[in-house]
Design a protein around this motif. Sequence first.
Motif, PDB file in Angstrom:
ATOM      1  N   GLU A   1       7.614 -32.634   5.085  1.00 40.25           N
ATOM      2  CA  GLU A   1       7.514 -31.507   6.008  1.00 40.25           C
ATOM      3  C   GLU A   1       6.378 -30.564   5.610  1.00 40.25           C
ATOM      4  O   GLU A   1       5.632 -30.086   6.463  1.00 40.25           O
ATOM      5  CB  GLU A   1       8.836 -30.748   6.039  1.00 40.25           C
ATOM      6  CG  GLU A   1       8.857 -29.612   7.033  1.00 40.25           C
ATOM      7  CD  GLU A   1      10.196 -28.892   7.052  1.00 40.25           C
ATOM      8  OE1 GLU A   1      10.196 -27.711   7.428  1.00 40.25           O
ATOM      9  OE2 GLU A   1      11.225 -29.494   6.698  1.00 40.25           O
ATOM     10  N   THR A   2       6.221 -30.325   4.320  1.00 39.87           N
ATOM     11  CA  THR A   2       5.133 -29.468   3.840  1.00 39.87           C
ATOM     12  C   THR A   2       3.776 -30.079   4.165  1.00 39.87           C
ATOM     13  O   THR A   2       2.873 -29.381   4.631  1.00 39.87           O
ATOM     14  CB  THR A   2       5.265 -29.246   2.324  1.00 39.87           C
ATOM     15  OG1 THR A   2       6.528 -28.642   2.057  1.00 39.87           O
ATOM     16  CG2 THR A   2       4.161 -28.351   1.803  1.00 39.87           C
ATOM     17  N   LEU A   3       3.617 -31.372   3.941  1.00 41.64           N
ATOM     18  CA  LEU A   3       2.349 -32.036   4.244  1.00 41.64           C
ATOM     19  C   LEU A   3       2.044 -32.027   5.739  1.00 41.64           C
ATOM     20  O   LEU A   3       0.894 -31.814   6.147  1.00 41.64           O
ATOM     21  CB  LEU A   3       2.361 -33.469   3.713  1.00 41.64           C
ATOM     22  CG  LEU A   3       2.249 -33.613   2.207  1.00 41.64           C
ATOM     23  CD1 LEU A   3       2.412 -35.062   1.806  1.00 41.64           C
ATOM     24  CD2 LEU A   3       0.918 -33.070   1.714  1.00 41.64           C
TER      25      LEU A   3
ATOM     26  N   VAL B   1      -1.024 -29.715  10.252  1.00 33.96           N
ATOM     27  CA  VAL B   1      -1.054 -28.997  11.536  1.00 33.96           C
ATOM     28  C   VAL B   1      -1.994 -27.807  11.449  1.00 33.96           C
ATOM     29  O   VAL B   1      -2.851 -27.610  12.318  1.00 33.96           O
ATOM     30  CB  VAL B   1       0.367 -28.542  11.941  1.00 33.96           C
ATOM     31  CG1 VAL B   1       0.324 -27.524  13.064  1.00 33.96           C
ATOM     32  CG2 VAL B   1       1.201 -29.744  12.363  1.00 33.96           C
ATOM     33  N   ILE B   2      -1.855 -27.025  10.412  1.00 31.33           N
ATOM     34  CA  ILE B   2      -2.690 -25.822  10.282  1.00 31.33           C
ATOM     35  C   ILE B   2      -4.159 -26.177  10.147  1.00 31.33           C
ATOM     36  O   ILE B   2      -5.014 -25.600  10.816  1.00 31.33           O
ATOM     37  CB  ILE B   2      -2.227 -24.962   9.087  1.00 31.33           C
ATOM     38  CG1 ILE B   2      -0.813 -24.451   9.319  1.00 31.33           C
ATOM     39  CG2 ILE B   2      -3.184 -23.800   8.843  1.00 31.33           C
ATOM     40  CD1 ILE B   2      -0.645 -23.611  10.556  1.00 31.33           C
TER      41      ILE B   2
ATOM     42  N   TYR C   1       2.569 -20.396  14.013  1.00 33.31           N
ATOM     43  CA  TYR C   1       3.780 -19.625  13.723  1.00 33.31           C
ATOM     44  C   TYR C   1       4.916 -20.545  13.272  1.00 33.31           C
ATOM     45  O   TYR C   1       5.607 -20.264  12.295  1.00 33.31           O
ATOM     46  CB  TYR C   1       4.198 -18.829  14.961  1.00 33.31           C
ATOM     47  CG  TYR C   1       5.518 -18.133  14.818  1.00 33.31           C
ATOM     48  CD1 TYR C   1       5.637 -16.982  14.049  1.00 33.31           C
ATOM     49  CD2 TYR C   1       6.653 -18.647  15.431  1.00 33.31           C
ATOM     50  CE1 TYR C   1       6.858 -16.355  13.901  1.00 33.31           C
ATOM     51  CE2 TYR C   1       7.871 -18.027  15.293  1.00 33.31           C
ATOM     52  CZ  TYR C   1       7.973 -16.878  14.526  1.00 33.31           C
ATOM     53  OH  TYR C   1       9.185 -16.262  14.382  1.00 33.31           O
ATOM     54  N   GLU C   2       5.093 -21.653  13.968  1.00 31.44           N
ATOM     55  CA  GLU C   2       6.179 -22.572  13.647  1.00 31.44           C
ATOM     56  C   GLU C   2       5.956 -23.310  12.323  1.00 31.44           C
ATOM     57  O   GLU C   2       6.914 -23.756  11.703  1.00 31.44           O
ATOM     58  CB  GLU C   2       6.374 -23.589  14.770  1.00 31.44           C
ATOM     59  CG  GLU C   2       7.069 -23.011  15.982  1.00 31.44           C
ATOM     60  CD  GLU C   2       8.496 -22.547  15.674  1.00 31.44           C
ATOM     61  OE1 GLU C   2       9.236 -23.269  14.992  1.00 31.44           O
ATOM     62  OE2 GLU C   2       8.845 -21.443  16.126  1.00 31.44           O
ATOM     63  N   ALA C   3       4.716 -23.462  11.911  1.00 33.65           N
ATOM     64  CA  ALA C   3       4.433 -24.153  10.647  1.00 33.65           C
ATOM     65  C   ALA C   3       4.909 -23.341   9.453  1.00 33.65           C
ATOM     66  O   ALA C   3       5.211 -23.895   8.406  1.00 33.65           O
ATOM     67  CB  ALA C   3       2.952 -24.470  10.523  1.00 33.65           C
ATOM     68  N   GLY C   4       4.956 -22.031   9.607  1.00 36.40           N
ATOM     69  CA  GLY C   4       5.465 -21.181   8.534  1.00 36.40           C
ATOM     70  C   GLY C   4       4.362 -20.500   7.733  1.00 36.40           C
ATOM     71  O   GLY C   4       3.189 -20.852   7.804  1.00 36.40           O
TER      72      GLY C   4
ATOM     73  N   ALA D   1       2.525 -22.722   4.905  1.00 36.61           N
ATOM     74  CA  ALA D   1       1.536 -23.640   5.483  1.00 36.61           C
ATOM     75  C   ALA D   1       0.326 -22.873   5.987  1.00 36.61           C
ATOM     76  O   ALA D   1      -0.810 -23.339   5.854  1.00 36.61           O
ATOM     77  CB  ALA D   1       2.163 -24.455   6.605  1.00 36.61           C
ATOM     78  N   MET D   2       0.547 -21.704   6.572  1.00 36.18           N
ATOM     79  CA  MET D   2      -0.573 -20.885   7.043  1.00 36.18           C
ATOM     80  C   MET D   2      -1.456 -20.465   5.870  1.00 36.18           C
ATOM     81  O   MET D   2      -2.682 -20.528   5.950  1.00 36.18           O
ATOM     82  CB  MET D   2      -0.064 -19.624   7.765  1.00 36.18           C
ATOM     83  CG  MET D   2       0.372 -19.851   9.178  1.00 36.18           C
ATOM     84  SD  MET D   2      -0.999 -20.183  10.270  1.00 36.18           S
ATOM     85  CE  MET D   2      -1.912 -18.674  10.160  1.00 36.18           C
ATOM     86  N   THR D   3      -0.831 -20.042   4.801  1.00 38.94           N
ATOM     87  CA  THR D   3      -1.592 -19.591   3.634  1.00 38.94           C
ATOM     88  C   THR D   3      -2.401 -20.735   3.029  1.00 38.94           C
ATOM     89  O   THR D   3      -3.621 -20.623   2.853  1.00 38.94           O
ATOM     90  CB  THR D   3      -0.649 -19.008   2.570  1.00 38.94           C
ATOM     91  OG1 THR D   3       0.077 -17.922   3.151  1.00 38.94           O
ATOM     92  CG2 THR D   3      -1.422 -18.511   1.370  1.00 38.94           C
ATOM     93  N   TYR D   4      -1.746 -21.846   2.726  1.00 36.75           N
ATOM     94  CA  TYR D   4      -2.428 -22.964   2.084  1.00 36.75           C
ATOM     95  C   TYR D   4      -3.403 -23.655   3.035  1.00 36.75           C
ATOM     96  O   TYR D   4      -4.476 -24.091   2.621  1.00 36.75           O
ATOM     97  CB  TYR D   4      -1.423 -23.955   1.515  1.00 36.75           C
ATOM     98  CG  TYR D   4      -0.580 -23.360   0.409  1.00 36.75           C
ATOM     99  CD1 TYR D   4      -1.171 -22.673  -0.638  1.00 36.75           C
ATOM    100  CD2 TYR D   4       0.800 -23.461   0.428  1.00 36.75           C
ATOM    101  CE1 TYR D   4      -0.410 -22.113  -1.646  1.00 36.75           C
ATOM    102  CE2 TYR D   4       1.570 -22.902  -0.574  1.00 36.75           C
ATOM    103  CZ  TYR D   4       0.959 -22.229  -1.607  1.00 36.75           C
ATOM    104  OH  TYR D   4       1.715 -21.680  -2.605  1.00 36.75           O
ATOM    105  N   GLY D   5      -3.050 -23.744   4.301  1.00 37.06           N
ATOM    106  CA  GLY D   5      -3.957 -24.342   5.279  1.00 37.06           C
ATOM    107  C   GLY D   5      -5.208 -23.499   5.474  1.00 37.06           C
ATOM    108  O   GLY D   5      -6.317 -24.023   5.592  1.00 37.06           O
TER     109      GLY D   5
END
Length: 107
Positions: free
Chosen positions: A12-14, A19-20, A67-70, A73-77
């Motif tokens: 899920e994290t990957l 996605v991001i 938003y849905e990715a969390g 994920a937004m930070t690391y992406g």
Amino acid sequence: MSASPSLNKQFETLVNLAVITNVVPYFLCMATVIVIMKAAGHGSQSELRMPVITAFIGSLYSLFACYEAGFDAMTYGSLATFFGWTLYGFISDKYDLKNNMNSPEQV
């Protein structure tokens, strides 16, 4: 996925990270639709209406996907995307067509 509960979390994290990193360039493309259309000579209101509406809907979807990715994920992406842009800045002069077309090495 049945091997361990943490495997599902890793997957899920990957997926969220992918996605991001893919939605950010898509979002930037949607933001430039009007500029691209006008540069291509399609600047009338009737020609811009549908591409702009479609770009707006695509932008809303991109924001929803982010938003849905969390937050993680937004930070690391974002960090991965900005790191890639930084690396590209160091090599982008190699891909500058104006300079490469006029250089004597290209003969």
